[in-house]
Design an enzyme around this catalytic site. Sequence first.
Site, mmCIF file in Angstrom:
data_model
loop_
_atom_site.group_PDB
_atom_site.id
_atom_site.type_symbol
_atom_site.label_atom_id
_atom_site.label_comp_id
_atom_site.label_asym_id
_atom_site.label_seq_id
_atom_site.Cartn_x
_atom_site.Cartn_y
_atom_site.Cartn_z
ATOM 1 C CG ASN A 207 -0.257 -0.089 2.533
ATOM 2 O OD1 ASN A 207 0.843 0.443 2.714
ATOM 3 N ND2 ASN A 207 -0.873 -0.769 3.496
ATOM 4 C CD GLU A 210 2.287 -2.665 3.332
ATOM 5 O OE1 GLU A 210 1.927 -3.425 4.264
ATOM 6 O OE2 GLU A 210 1.910 -2.802 2.149
ATOM 7 C CG ASP A 277 -5.069 -10.713 3.553
ATOM 8 O OD1 ASP A 277 -3.855 -10.440 3.509
ATOM 9 O OD2 ASP A 277 -5.713 -10.807 4.609
#
Length: 330
Positions: A207, A210, A277
């Site tokens: 994201n 990150e 996920d």
Amino acid sequence: MFKNFDLVKQFVEKGIFATKILVIGDVMIDKYYYSEVSRISPEAPVPIAKVTSEKNTLGGAANVANNLARSGCVTHVCGITGADENRERLLELLAEAKVNGASLIKDKRPTTAKARIIGAHQQMLRLDFEDNTPLSAKKTKEIILEVISKLGDFDGVVLSDYGKGVCVPKLCKKIIAECNKKSIPISVDPKGHYWLKYAGAYCITPNLKELSEVHAEAIKNTDNEVLTAGHDILDKYKLTNLLVTRSEKGMTLLNSEGGATIPTRAQEVFDVSGAGDTVIAIFTAAVAGGLCTNDAAQLANLAAGVVVGKLGTYAISNSELLEAVKSSES
């Protein structure tokens, strides 16, 4: 949108059932305690949450496997648990989700669990039960040997790093190297700023936060900044693809062909828990099943738009994914 809509539709309807994906990483359980809050405790200035119901769901790498299984993939998950009740519940949930196999190696640490207290549809508190000490050399070797013994049976691999100790550098580097030897696409959901352990991966799905961490400076959520930083990271770590999730701005896919931003498809956002996920699960299944990276990213974006509209960690089903695909062209 899709470069080949008919192929994508056919893949979701039929092809995904033939795709075999191996998931490796930090498995966990997400626990939800739903409550009514009507008064403050006389013991301390805190709300009293009267629990009305509870739910256990698969989290972390186990949620990646759940998304894959519900989408129709043949799925196997590898990870570490404790020898405790949460391990048994995790195995039960994996069986209920129709995950085809699980290699969960026992360790002294507890099975990772996150307990969320929900009041009036809002998260009030989260309790984490975990030991994120890096995996021992012995346990690392056990997982590596288990993965290598199974790798030839799979079309794609997901490395799900939640920073709980499983994805140590030796494990990541060895698995990525083995996947590259066998030309198996491996996608990584990263954690932290040390990305040398992910070097050479087929795709990394950070994201914006990150991406900023590994870039060592804040990246504004604009196409220009994401593209500039993304290509630097793509080259530095010798990645084939970088798929950056950008909240309300959607996603940006970067590779040697350039970069493309995919607008968000979410109608209303209730909870982003587990959305990453879903993204890595659907993207990996799609490229492993033969779709081009653009269409795989578009499909992952549609799937994410469905799950963020649900409360709590949620895994998309094949029927929901197919409906999202059909709606995208209407």
